[in-house]
Enzyme design. Structure first.
Site, mmCIF file in Angstrom:
data_model
loop_
_atom_site.group_PDB
_atom_site.id
_atom_site.type_symbol
_atom_site.label_atom_id
_atom_site.label_comp_id
_atom_site.label_asym_id
_atom_site.label_seq_id
_atom_site.Cartn_x
_atom_site.Cartn_y
_atom_site.Cartn_z
ATOM 1 N N HIS A 83 0.984 -1.117 -0.029
ATOM 2 C CA HIS A 83 0.266 -0.412 0.448
ATOM 3 C C HIS A 83 0.714 1.117 -0.383
ATOM 4 O O HIS A 83 2.239 1.653 0.656
ATOM 5 C CB HIS A 83 -1.098 0.102 1.287
ATOM 6 C CG HIS A 83 -1.786 1.349 0.879
ATOM 7 N ND1 HIS A 83 -1.958 2.105 1.265
ATOM 8 C CD2 HIS A 83 -3.612 0.214 0.779
ATOM 9 C CE1 HIS A 83 -3.346 2.977 1.380
ATOM 10 N NE2 HIS A 83 -3.626 1.654 1.041
ATOM 11 N N GLU A 110 -8.364 -4.904 -0.261
ATOM 12 C CA GLU A 110 -8.454 -5.348 -1.606
ATOM 13 C C GLU A 110 -8.209 -7.415 -1.473
ATOM 14 O O GLU A 110 -9.267 -8.200 -1.957
ATOM 15 C CB GLU A 110 -7.503 -5.496 -2.573
ATOM 16 C CG GLU A 110 -7.749 -3.738 -2.811
ATOM 17 C CD GLU A 110 -9.252 -3.199 -3.324
ATOM 18 O OE1 GLU A 110 -9.760 -3.776 -3.510
ATOM 19 O OE2 GLU A 110 -8.589 -1.754 -3.867
HETATM 20 C C1 LIG Z 1 -0.990 -0.318 -3.760
HETATM 21 C C2 LIG Z 1 0.577 -0.328 -4.324
HETATM 22 C C3 LIG Z 1 0.278 0.635 -5.762
HETATM 23 C C4 LIG Z 1 0.973 0.832 -3.977
HETATM 24 O O1 LIG Z 1 2.654 0.582 -4.557
HETATM 25 P P1 LIG Z 1 3.879 1.213 -4.202
HETATM 26 O O2 LIG Z 1 3.770 1.864 -2.401
HETATM 27 O O3 LIG Z 1 4.493 3.004 -4.784
HETATM 28 O O4 LIG Z 1 5.546 0.820 -3.763
HETATM 29 P P2 LIG Z 1 6.654 0.864 -4.955
HETATM 30 O O5 LIG Z 1 5.885 0.473 -6.136
HETATM 31 O O6 LIG Z 1 7.688 2.261 -3.868
HETATM 32 O O7 LIG Z 1 6.883 -0.291 -4.171
HETATM 33 C C5 LIG Z 1 8.218 -0.904 -3.017
HETATM 34 C C6 LIG Z 1 8.915 -2.214 -3.239
HETATM 35 O O8 LIG Z 1 7.984 -3.085 -3.024
HETATM 36 C C7 LIG Z 1 7.339 -3.998 -3.835
HETATM 37 N N1 LIG Z 1 5.873 -3.869 -3.891
HETATM 38 C C8 LIG Z 1 5.109 -3.156 -3.354
HETATM 39 N N2 LIG Z 1 3.829 -4.303 -3.343
HETATM 40 C C9 LIG Z 1 3.966 -5.323 -4.074
HETATM 41 C C10 LIG Z 1 3.755 -6.497 -4.446
HETATM 42 N N3 LIG Z 1 2.311 -6.371 -4.133
HETATM 43 N N4 LIG Z 1 3.732 -7.488 -4.535
HETATM 44 C C11 LIG Z 1 5.510 -7.265 -4.661
HETATM 45 N N5 LIG Z 1 6.138 -6.764 -4.415
HETATM 46 C C12 LIG Z 1 6.139 -5.607 -4.194
HETATM 47 C C13 LIG Z 1 8.279 -3.034 -5.574
HETATM 48 O O9 LIG Z 1 8.353 -3.851 -6.330
HETATM 49 C C14 LIG Z 1 9.402 -2.297 -4.867
HETATM 50 O O10 LIG Z 1 9.816 -3.010 -4.936
HETATM 51 P P3 LIG Z 1 11.875 -2.588 -5.637
HETATM 52 O O11 LIG Z 1 12.279 -2.551 -3.889
HETATM 53 O O12 LIG Z 1 11.804 -4.246 -5.482
HETATM 54 O O13 LIG Z 1 11.830 -2.416 -6.560
HETATM 55 C C15 LIG Z 1 1.133 -1.331 -4.797
HETATM 56 O O14 LIG Z 1 1.615 -1.962 -3.452
HETATM 57 C C16 LIG Z 1 0.801 -2.615 -5.585
HETATM 58 O O15 LIG Z 1 1.227 -3.036 -7.005
HETATM 59 N N6 LIG Z 1 -0.287 -3.632 -4.967
HETATM 60 C C17 LIG Z 1 -0.541 -4.373 -5.913
HETATM 61 C C18 LIG Z 1 -2.371 -4.086 -6.453
HETATM 62 C C19 LIG Z 1 -3.023 -3.413 -5.336
HETATM 63 O O16 LIG Z 1 -2.753 -4.946 -4.544
HETATM 64 N N7 LIG Z 1 -3.741 -2.926 -5.203
HETATM 65 C C20 LIG Z 1 -4.747 -2.259 -4.328
HETATM 66 C C21 LIG Z 1 -4.669 -1.083 -3.767
HETATM 67 S S1 LIG Z 1 -5.506 -0.641 -2.439
#
Ligand SMILES: CC(C)(COP(=O)(O)OP(=O)(O)OC[C@H]1O[C@@H](n2cnc3c(N)ncnc32)[C@H](O)[C@@H]1OP(=O)(O)O)[C@@H](O)C(=O)NCCC(=O)NCCS
Length: 522
Positions: A396, A449
């Site tokens: 998140h 979710e």
């Molecule tokens: C929700 C989300 C977009 C937030 O992302 P964010 O805060 O921008 O996090 P980042 O993109 O900066 O990710 C940080 C690290 O965690 C990893 N990461 C984040 N969410 C992940 C997940 N669900 N699965 C695997 N790795 C994940 C990223 O790959 C990144 O790794 P790295 O440092 O090796 O590159 C992301 O966690 C995600 O895509 N989750 C899956 C989709 C989902 O469940 N969406 C509903 C949200 S309520």
């Protein structure tokens, strides 16, 4: 050019002991946006502007009983009559002032407004080379507060969010949809008779306005139907049929009445679309049922089990609002123009529809389907992460600890029981372990979710209705934001930093329409 040539002179001045109401009159009569504040010896002690007055009204300060001294900007930055316009412009752009007092020795000689400066010169000609450009907010406005709100807030580090100060998870545990709806839009937790009255109004408001059933049927049969885009169209049509007026022309009570009517109608319109699309007869909402039970009854055509209705109700309460997210901001921007609630909600649904916002509940469920059986979880999840994929329902942007919504939804899912819930728990345990191992230190936890999909699936909401269901509950949060914006409005109109070719650009030689062609066009 010096500031003396552009400033408003003589300066409009007020004394610091006069009230805000008196100061407003002075500004209005002089038709200026700010006045210099002087002490008894005629020395400059502050500046007071329209913005100060508006902000005071917004904070419910009595303008008839509050003095200028209490709200003015003290010891303001000043210009001298010999200062250049370029220097003034630099101060306006770097420090975000709108008015600056101009001194001649110790005396206030005039007031320079940013409008005076902008009117006379192209910025590029007046700004000296190398001077700082206007401040640019971070991309995505992360960390920038753009409004004050009493509706609610999210504290990501603490894993906590609230509605009007009350822990939202506790509200979901203990309250009904209607109680929390009243809290968000009307501002208070209702007592017994307020709740009865409010509930009766929400039930009465479920009647679709005249003349829209045919239009909804038309939307439901569009070739490229999707539930959310159809809901967006239905909300627009419904608000038009209700005759929603510009919020600018309405009292706060009228805005809240519109909010209630349309939030009550959104699920009714959605279910009409859904059933018509699937060749089923529409089901009228049962007036005996609360919001969540009626939602399921309109969807499936049968009265839900109380525990099913309660599980959905808890999901709906948990998703009513979540801080200043993109769709809530959209609703506020549209409302800030004085537009009607239908426009604001249509825009908000449009913002929600984007894949970066609308969530991934059906994708989390699709991941469970792809895993199939618990023994395959570890290998599947590892392979996904090693291939650079993200596990749906984990991680998140704001919560770097347990998402409080996921904790309660896990409980709700467990109470519903069933093989899918058991399976989801095993996948969750495996996913958290694998994420910890392969993505150490990223603080990835289960998000809302993951179990939202499981809960909705368990109570009979089809997958393509997950995000529209979320839109229904979020309508409550949107309407709370709309009512708040309308009650203390200021047009939201930021600026952008122009980074294109330097203006003014000459048109290429010979470019344009021939004079003869121009005159032929009349
Ligand atoms: C929700 C989300 C977009 C937030 O992302 P964010 O805060 O921008 O996090 P980042 O993109 O900066 O990710 C940080 C690290 O965690 C990893 N990461 C984040 N969410 C992940 C997940 N669900 N699965 C695997 N790795 C994940 C990223 O790959 C990144 O790794 P790295 O440092 O090796 O590159 C992301 O966690 C995600 O895509 N989750 C899956 C989709 C989902 O469940 N969406 C509903 C949200 S309520």
């Amino acid at each position: 050019m010096t500031v003396a040539e552009l400033m408003h002179k003589p300066a409009v001045v007020v004394r610091q002991e006069i009230t805000l109401a008196e100061a407003a009159k002075v500004l209005d009569q002089a038709n200026v946006g700010a006045a210099a504040v002087l002490d008894h010896e005629g020395h400059l002690v502050g500046m007071v502007s329209e913005r100060d007055l508006l902000r005071s009204v917004g904070h419910a300060i009595d303008p008839g009983a509050t003095t200028v001294a209490e709200v003015m900007t003290r010891t303001p930055v000043t210009l001298s009559i010999d200062d250049s316009v370029a220097k003034a412009l630099r101060l306006f752009t770097e420090r975000r002032f709108r008015h600056l007092p101009v001194l001649d020795a110790e005396q206030v000689a005039g007031i320079l407004s940013i409008r005076h400066v902008v009117r006379v010169a192209q910025i590029s000609e007046v700004l000296p080379a190398g001077s700082a450009p206007p401040e640019l907010a971070p991309r995505g406005l992360e960390g920038v507060a753009v409004a004050e709100t009493s509706v609610g807030d999210v504290r990501g580090e603490e894993g906590f969010f609230h509605y009007r100060g009350y822990n939202a998870v506790e509200l979901a545990r203990r309250c009904s949809f209607e109680q929390v709806w009243h809290l968000l839009v009307e501002g208070t937790l209702p007592d017994g008779s307020q709740l009865a009255d409010f509930t009766a109004r929400t039930v009465a408001a479920r009647k679709l306005p005249e003349g829209i059933t045919d239009m909804l049927r038309g939307v439901a049969t569009l070739p490229n139907y999707t539930p959310l885009s159809s809901l967006r169209s239905a909300v627009s049509v419904t608000a038009a049929a209700l005759g929603a007026q510009p919020t600018l022309d309405l009292t706060s009570e009228q805005v809240r009445a519109d909010c209630l009517r349309i939030a009550a109608l959104v699920p009714v319109a959605l279910m009409r679309l859904h059933r018509q699309r699937n060749g089923l007869a529409p089901v009228e909402p049962d007036p005996e049922l609360g919001y969540a039970a009626a939602y399921l009854q309109m969807l499936t055509g049968r009265r839900p089990e109380p525990r099913e209705a309660r599980a959905l109700e808890q999901y709906l309460i948990l998703t009513m609002d979540h801080g200043f997210n993109a769709s809530t901001f959209t609703a506020r921007v549209i409302t800030s123009t004085g537009s009607d609630i239908g426009s604001a909600l249509t825009g908000a649904i449009g913002a929600l529809a984007g894949p970066l916002h609308g969530g991934a509940p059906s994708r989390a469920l699709a991941m469970l389907d792809a895993i199939g059986t618990p023994d395959r979880a570890e290998a599947y999840l590892r392979a996904e992460i090693l291939a650079g994929q993200r596990l749906m329902g984990f991680g998140h942007r704001v919560y770097k600890t347990d998402d409080p919504r996921s904790l309660l939804l896990r409980e709700v899912a467990s109470e519903l029981g069933g093989p899918q819930v058991e399976f989801a728990r095993r996948v969750e345990d495996t996913a958290l372990r694998v994420l910890e191992e392969l993505k150490p230190g990223r603080r990835l936890y289960t998000n809302v979710e993951f179990y939202a999909g499981v809960v909705m699936n368990s109570v009979g909401v089809p997958r393509d209705m997950f995000t529209p269901t979320f839109a229904c509950s979020r309508t409550v949060g949107w309407t709370a934001a709309i009512a708040e914006q309308a009650s203390n409005n200021r047009l939201i109109r930021p600026s952008a930093l122009y980074v294109g070719p330097p203006p003014p650009r000459p048109l290429p030689d010979g470019y344009g329409v021939e004079a003869a062609a121009l005159s032929a066009r009349g």
